[in-house]
Design an enzyme around this catalytic site. Structure first.
Site, PDB file in Angstrom:
ATOM      1  CB  THR A  45      -8.540   3.826  -3.127  1.00 30.00           C
ATOM      2  OG1 THR A  45      -8.082   4.585  -2.442  1.00 30.00           O
ATOM      3  CG2 THR A  45     -10.014   3.963  -3.674  1.00 30.00           C
ATOM      4  CG  ASP A  46      -3.551  -0.447  -2.070  1.00 30.21           C
ATOM      5  OD1 ASP A  46      -2.742   0.445  -1.332  1.00 30.21           O
ATOM      6  OD2 ASP A  46      -3.228  -1.572  -2.113  1.00 30.21           O
ATOM      7  CE1 TYR A  47       0.955   6.036   0.406  1.00 33.65           C
ATOM      8  CE2 TYR A  47       1.007   6.725  -1.645  1.00 33.65           C
ATOM      9  CZ  TYR A  47       1.544   6.994  -0.548  1.00 33.65           C
ATOM     10  OH  TYR A  47       2.233   7.867  -0.047  1.00 33.65           O
TER      11      TYR A  47
ATOM     12  CG  MET B 102      -2.135   1.032   1.037  1.00 36.38           C
ATOM     13  SD  MET B 102      -2.677   1.259   2.673  1.00 36.38           S
ATOM     14  CE  MET B 102      -1.472   2.021   3.514  1.00 36.38           C
TER      15      MET B 102
END
Length: 782
Positions: free
Chosen positions: A317-319, A1
């Protein structure tokens, strides 16, 4: 992440029901060629998850949130959909000035990478005492396999096949993390992974759907407990939704191209298991599915997750994955990316600040509705309410509890116990292990033998990498006893640029020459697995292999202890080293745990959760592959025109489910309760397991089934059950598994989900490659 993008001022530019995304039915159908059944049926019946008590609807909560959302401005709502990072400098935690101002202005409702009671209290005060509506912050963190007390890496924990141990690890992690002000963990990762080149294979439970689903459930229940409002639990996040483990070429963040059938039958079931266990949040993945980035996939985030599965938590969300939809070529700019993500079903934007900087404009232009924003805002606020943050924003920021909780003796003992349970004995020729009592001198050699940073592996959260971990050398010296000399030499390097060098060999060989036995601790540096850590070779890196060959050439007994976060190609060692123990990255107490196993204080019981290839050319490889029309088994020895390699056997080095013990287990023939079962019925398979050796030990008894003919081709075998049993020498126990028709369901030729009548083969065995009991056949009837 993690990612190269961080927000700056310029950043404007059980299990089988998973496939109910097609249909909720599991009724039988007649087997028919797939070509005659090509019309997919789209289900309309939602599959409601079995929610825990804390997740029940709450009329008082609903009234509170209705009133609160009615008071909020658009800017305040978007703030709740925004998650930004804190930073850690050498002097401690810091918060960027612009982020502090955003918190005070109500523009940021959530922070990650912030922990400790004092620091989270300080940040919480910024929100509660300075904002108009005093909405508390929610603090998230990557608590993956421990917080301060670090357990084995996730793949290692899965190798224990012990769900109580896996749940205990998550429970301890939650207690420590919550004591330092953390409300929310970005775990568990449940991505099925079948390619050892992919670094994040270390973070999941391996290659199997059934085992992965069981581990997902255990971890969610460990983190969230029975009551999310209790201050010693944390909100769990199941990730990455979906298909991330199938990255092409094993390269992180790469494209995924899998069929809908494979998505349903392989990659979705662990997510559904986590939802059934009550997980409160889901994280999107970096990859695309069917040409659409996951953070913009309405099919995944709404059609499957919300409409078919009934998930009512929030999606994060992811990063910066919303931002990355532009690079994917799916969004023309960040404004469109934000609109696509919100429309798909995303509720919170992690670090990209796309919602923060663009949603107001999208609403003004009529491309996003206020109802969509309100829905996402409500989902986030609901979890804050369930965490008790509106009741007391500072309830997790308690210095006294922090002081009393971190590194509790029972936590350290639990980490040691899970570590030794995770270790897998791969070879033990001539009973080389445990070390003989007569060994008076031990040569401990290798780059991982006395390296504290490597013991805890990647994703070690707030774990102290420099002082807390117990190394193998320290563990050996503590255990060896009076009169036993333990002498150490690093000998080799795992750094890639060390290949071909012999620095340190002479010292290591000298130590080996004056010792009774050699224990080589080799593998990968801790950051060679995990995120952004893909490899095109599975060999031992650096010059470790060359030194290992020299050590074996001494003629002394050699034990190889491997530490890594993926399957490695150790074929030479398998042929030439008498004993091999895979210890993964065993955690804070890892050195003691390795010593427990090597000296025989603990009888190893781990089994591989992932297949070990002979070499990288076999990747991706997994135990439940399908047959071809020309399987090698049907050809004459040496036949050319069958599915094979010219230079390597088809078989892996070590199979899924494989692992040895210091004792021997015998399996009786399987008995079935009946030769057939019909709709609404069941069948029970049993085998008697006997400890035929001289030591007490645990055995993971595994049930495998093969569907012989289907409307679509079926895997050569599938795990359908397992049980870990402890047996004293000479003790026998009958282990039974009950199957129902629904346990044999799959995505059929017409894309519906259900079971089909026909013949099935079943066996109970110690691994996927060992039919220790003669397979039996049963019939499933309509």
């Amino acid at each position: 992440m993690k990612g190269p993008i961080a927000r700056t001022s310029t950043l404007a530019a059980m299990l089988l029901a998973t496939t109910a995304c097609a249909t909720a039915q599991t009724a039988p159908v007649e087997r028919a060629p797939a070509a005659q059944a090509t019309t997919a049926t789209v289900g309309t019946v939602p599959i409601q998850p079995a929610q825990p008590e804390w997740a029940a609807r709450d009329a008082e909560m609903d009234r509170f949130l209705d009133e609160l959302i009615g008071k909020m401005t658009l800017e305040e709502k978007v703030g709740q959909l925004t998650l930004l990072t804190s930073d850690w400098e050498s002097t401690g935690p810091t918060m960027r000035d612009s982020y502090q101002e955003d918190i005070r202005a109500g523009k940021v409702g959530n922070i990650f990478n912030a922990y400790t009671a004092d620091y989270t209290r300080e940040l919480q005060r910024l929100a509660v005492e300075n904002t108009r509506l005093k909405i508390p912050l929610m603090f998230g963190y990557d608590v993956i396999h421990g917080h301060r007390t670090i357990f084995p890496i996730s793949l290692g924990e899965a190798a224990s096949w012990d769900m109580d141990a896996v749940e205990k690890s998550a429970r301890v992690s939650a207690e420590e993390a919550s004591a330092e002000g953390i409300h929310w963990t970005f775990s568990p990762m449940v991505d099925i992974a079948r390619d050892a080149r992919w670094g994040r294979i270390s973070e999941g439970a391996g290659e199997d759907v059934y085992l992965g689903s069981r581990v997902a459930k255990a971890r969610v229940e460990g983190y969230q407990g029975d009551d999310l409002g209790a201050t010693d639990t944390v909100l769990a996040t199941v990730k990455h939704f979906a298909g991330y483990g199938a990255a092409q070429a094993g390269r992180d963040y790469h494209t995924v191209d899998i069929s809908e059938r494979t998505l349903r039958d392989v990659y979705l079931p662990p997510f559904k298991a986590a939802i059934d266990a009550g997980v409160g949040s889901i994280m999107t993945s970096f990859n695309e599915y069917d040409g659409v980035p996951a953070s913009g996939s309405k099919y995944l985030l709404t059609d499957v997750l919300r409409d078919q599965w009934g998930f009512d938590g929030f999606v994060v969300t992811d990063y910066t994955s919303i931002n990355e939809m532009v690079a994917h070529g799916y969004s023309k700019d960040l404004e469109q990316a934000g609109e696509q993500a919100l429309d798909a079903g995303v509720d919170m934007d992690l670090q990209g600040a796309v919602f923060l900087e663009n949603l107001a404009g999208s609403i003004a232009a009529g491309r996003v509705s206020m109802d969509q924003v309100d829905t996402a805002t409500r989902r986030v606020l609901e979890m804050k309410y369930r965490l008790g943050l509106f009741e007391d924003p500072y309830r997790y920021a308690d210095n006294a509890r922090q002081e009393a909780t971190l590194y509790k003796p029972e936590f350290l003992e639990a980490a040691r116990d899970v570590a030794r349970k995770s270790m897998v004995l791969l070879k033990n020729e001539g009973d080389t292990l445990p070390l003989a009592a007569g060994a008076q001198s031990i040569a401990l050699i290798g780059p991982l033998a006395d390296s504290k940073p490597d013991m805890i592996g990647s994703w070690a959260a707030a774990g102290d990498r420099q002082t807390r971990p117990v190394t193998v050398l320290e563990g050996f010296k503590a255990r060896a006893g009076r009169g036993v000399r333990v002498e150490y030499a690093k000998g080799a390097s795992y750094e890639f640029d060390a290949e071909g060098k012999t620095d340190g060999f002479a010292e290591a060989l000298a130590v080996a020459d004056r010792s009774d036995v050699i224990v080589a601790v080799m593998g990968e540096k801790w950051d060679m697995t995990g995120e952004a850590a893909s490899r095109t070779s599975l060999d031992l890196p650096g010059n470790q292999q060359a030194l290992l060959e020299r050590l074996v050439a001494t003629g002394k007994p050699v034990v190889l202890v491997v530490m890594s976060g993926r399957p490695n190609s150790i074929g030479w060692a398998d042929e030439n080293v008498p004993a091999i123990l895979h210890a993964w990255y065993p955690g804070t107490q890892g050195g003691h745990a390795v010593a427990d196993v090597v000296f025989g204080d603990y009888n190893p019981s781990g089994k591989l959760p992932v297949t070990f290839p002979r070499n990288v050319g076999q990747a991706p490889i997994h135990y439940d592959m399908k047959n071809t029309g020309r399987p090698i088994e049907l050809g004459e020895p040496g036949a050319k025109y069958v599915s094979r390699y010219l230079n390597t056997p088809n078989s892996p080095l070590y199979r899924f489910g494989y692992g040895l013990s210091y004792t021997d287990f015998a399996y009786s023939p399987v008995t079935l309760s009946a030769p057939r079962m019909g709709a609404g019925g069941s069948i029970t398979a049993s085998a008697t397991i006997t400890n035929a050796g001289s030591r007490a030990g645990e055995e993971v008894v595994q049930l495998y089934v093969r569907d012989l003919v289907g409307s679509v081709t079926r895997p050569v075998q599938e795990l359908k059950g397992f049980e870990k049993v402890m047996l004293q020498p000479g003790e026998s126990r009958t282990v039974s598994f009950t199957l129902e028709p629904e346990d044999l369901a799959f995505t059929r030729g017409d894309m519906s989900h259900g079971w089909e009548p026909g013949e099935f083969r079943l066996w109970i065995a110690p691994s996927s490659g060992a039919e220790a009991s003669t397979p039996v056949t049963f019939t499933l009837t309509e």
